[in-house]
Design a protein around this motif. Structure first.
Motif, mmCIF file in Angstrom:
data_model
loop_
_atom_site.group_PDB
_atom_site.id
_atom_site.type_symbol
_atom_site.label_atom_id
_atom_site.label_comp_id
_atom_site.label_asym_id
_atom_site.label_seq_id
_atom_site.Cartn_x
_atom_site.Cartn_y
_atom_site.Cartn_z
ATOM 1 N N PRO A 15 0.795 -1.247 0.000
ATOM 2 C CA PRO A 15 0.000 0.000 0.000
ATOM 3 C C PRO A 15 0.820 1.286 0.000
ATOM 4 C CG PRO A 15 0.220 -0.797 2.232
ATOM 5 C CD PRO A 15 0.999 -1.761 1.367
ATOM 6 N N VAL A 16 2.105 1.216 -0.366
ATOM 7 C CA VAL A 16 2.962 2.394 -0.318
ATOM 8 C C VAL A 16 2.450 3.553 -1.181
ATOM 9 C CG1 VAL A 16 5.275 3.277 -0.838
ATOM 10 C CG2 VAL A 16 5.003 1.085 0.337
ATOM 11 N N PRO A 17 2.044 3.327 -2.450
ATOM 12 C CA PRO A 17 1.560 4.452 -3.253
ATOM 13 C C PRO A 17 0.363 5.160 -2.632
ATOM 14 C CG PRO A 17 2.047 2.579 -4.655
ATOM 15 C CD PRO A 17 2.115 2.083 -3.251
ATOM 16 N N ALA A 20 1.492 7.273 0.268
ATOM 17 C CA ALA A 20 2.232 8.440 -0.215
ATOM 18 C C ALA A 20 1.278 9.518 -0.726
ATOM 19 C CB ALA A 20 3.195 8.024 -1.328
ATOM 20 N N MET A 21 0.250 9.118 -1.467
ATOM 21 C CA MET A 21 -0.721 10.085 -1.984
ATOM 22 C C MET A 21 -1.518 10.720 -0.847
ATOM 23 S SD MET A 21 -0.085 10.105 -5.189
ATOM 24 C CE MET A 21 1.617 9.747 -4.678
ATOM 25 N N ALA A 22 -1.816 9.941 0.180
ATOM 26 C CA ALA A 22 -2.563 10.471 1.323
ATOM 27 C C ALA A 22 -1.744 11.482 2.114
ATOM 28 C CB ALA A 22 -3.006 9.330 2.233
ATOM 29 N N LEU A 23 -0.421 11.400 2.006
ATOM 30 C CA LEU A 23 0.461 12.332 2.707
ATOM 31 C C LEU A 23 0.781 13.567 1.865
ATOM 32 C CD1 LEU A 23 2.995 9.855 4.363
ATOM 33 C CD2 LEU A 23 1.271 11.254 5.529
ATOM 34 N N ALA A 24 0.135 13.706 0.714
ATOM 35 C CA ALA A 24 0.406 14.840 -0.166
ATOM 36 C C ALA A 24 0.219 16.192 0.510
ATOM 37 C CB ALA A 24 -0.469 14.746 -1.420
ATOM 38 N N ARG A 158 -8.232 8.275 -5.302
ATOM 39 C CA ARG A 158 -9.042 7.500 -4.358
ATOM 40 C C ARG A 158 -9.485 6.172 -4.954
ATOM 41 N NH1 ARG A 158 -12.462 11.216 -6.649
ATOM 42 N NH2 ARG A 158 -14.515 10.471 -7.319
ATOM 43 N N SER A 159 -9.909 5.305 -4.079
ATOM 44 C CA SER A 159 -10.356 3.965 -4.466
ATOM 45 C C SER A 159 -11.478 4.050 -5.500
ATOM 46 C CB SER A 159 -10.858 3.217 -3.226
ATOM 47 O OG SER A 159 -11.338 1.939 -3.565
ATOM 48 N N MET A 172 0.206 3.675 -11.462
ATOM 49 C CA MET A 172 0.750 3.283 -10.172
ATOM 50 C C MET A 172 -0.134 3.741 -9.010
ATOM 51 S SD MET A 172 4.429 4.305 -8.469
ATOM 52 C CE MET A 172 5.342 3.624 -9.869
ATOM 53 N N VAL A 173 -0.728 4.926 -9.147
ATOM 54 C CA VAL A 173 -1.432 5.512 -7.995
ATOM 55 C C VAL A 173 -2.948 5.570 -8.145
ATOM 56 C CG1 VAL A 173 0.583 6.905 -7.408
ATOM 57 C CG2 VAL A 173 -1.182 7.870 -8.905
#
Length: 259
Positions: A15-17, A20-24, A158-159, A172-173
Motif C-alpha cells: 500500500p505504499v503508493p 504516499a498520496m494520502a500524505l500529499a 481515491r479507491s 501506479m497511484v
C-alpha cells in the motif's frame, strides 16, 4: 511532489503508493513554508501584496520545477484535442504545449496570483506597515493555500478511480487511496488548516471550507477525466494541484468575507 530531494522508498508496491498520496498535504508544507518566508521578506521590503503574490506563485512553481503546471497544460491540450480517447492521450504525452494548454496555464496562474493577493489583504497585509509580528502571521496564509491545494491528490487517486493507461504514474497511484485513509487525510487537513487560517487572521472555518472546495474541484476533474480518457494520468494529478491552489485561495476569500 516537490523538487526537494528525499531518500527513495525501499518499495513502491501497495500500500505504499496510497499512503504516499494520502500524505500529499504534508508535502505541501515545504513549498508553503518557503513561500511564507519569501512573502514575509517581500512585505518587509515594502513590496505590495500583489507583487508578493506573484513571488509566492513563482516559489510554488519552482518548488516542483513547474511539473504541475506542465500537467495542467497537457490536460487542457488533451481535453480539447480530439473526442477520440487514444488521440487525446497521445497529445498529452507530447512535450509541447498547444493553444489550449497555454491559455489554461495563463488563466489559472492569474487566478492564483489575484486570489492570493486578496487573501493577503484579507489577512491584514496592506500598503501601510502593520508591524512585523502581524505581517509574519498574515503571510502564514500562504501555508494554508499550499497544504489545502494538495488535498486534490488523494481525492484524484481515491479507491475506484481507474488509470487511463496501463503504464506511467497514473497506473501506479490510480485507486490507491482507500476511502478510510482518504477520510482521515481530509479530516486531519481540515483541522490543520482551521488552525493555520485562524493563525493568519482569517476565520477558523476558512481552512475547512477551502478543503471542501478543493475536494469538489478535484472530484469534478476526476469525473471529466474518467469520462473523457477512461481514467487518470499523472498529468491529471498535476492539473488538480494547480486548480486546487486557485480554488483554495478563492474559497479562503469567500468564506472569510461571508462571515
Amino acid at each position: 511532489m516537490t523538487a526537494f530531494p528525499v531518500p527513495p522508498p525501499t518499495t513502491v508496491a501497495p500500500p505504499v503508493p496510497g499512503r504516499a498520496m494520502a500524505l500529499a498535504p504534508l508535502a505541501g508544507v515545504v513549498p508553503g513554508l518557503t513561500g511564507w518566508l519569501v512573502a514575509f521578506g517581500a512585505i518587509r521590503l515594502g513590496l505590495t501584496p500583489l507583487v508578493v503574490a506573484v513571488l509566492v506563485v513563482g516559489v510554488f512553481a519552482l518548488s516542483t520545477r513547474a511539473l504541475h503546471l506542465d500537467g495542467l497544460a497537457d490536460t487542457a491540450d488533451g481535453f480539447t484535442a480530439s473526442y477520440d480517447r487514444d488521440k487525446a492521450l497521445t497529445v498529452m504525452r507530447r512535450g509541447d504545449s498547444g493553444p489550449a494548454g497555454v491559455v489554461m496555464v495563463v488563466i489559472v496562474l492569474m487566478l492564483q496570483v489575484t486570489a492570493l493577493n486578496q487573501v493577503l489583504v484579507t489577512a491584514g497585509i496592506s500598503t501601510v506597515a502593520v508591524g512585523w509580528r502581524n505581517e509574519l502571521a498574515a503571510t502564514f496564509a500562504v501555508v494554508t493555500v499550499a497544504v489545502t491545494a494538495r488535498v486534490a491528490i488523494p481525492v484524484i487517486c481515491r479507491s475506484g478511480v481507474p488509470p487511463a493507461r496501463p503504464e506511467g504514474l497514473g497506473a501506479m497511484v490510480a485507486g490507491a487511496v482507500p476511502n478510510p485513509l482518504l477520510a482521515t487525510c481530509l479530516i486531519v487537513t481540515a483541522l490543520v488548516t482551521a488552525w493555520s487560517g485562524w493563525a493568519a487572521g482569517l476565520t477558523w472555518w476558512a481552512g475547512p471550507v477551502a478543503v471542501g472546495a478543493t475536494v469538489v474541484a478535484a472530484a469534478v476533474l476526476v469525473r471529466r477525466s474518467t469520462r473523457r480518457l477512461g481514467g487518470i494520468t499523472g498529468d491529471i494529478i498535476g492539473a488538480g494541484v494547480e486548480i486546487g491552489t486557485a480554488v483554495a485561495a478563492l474559497a479562503l476569500i469567500a468564506s472569510t468575507h461571508a462571515s
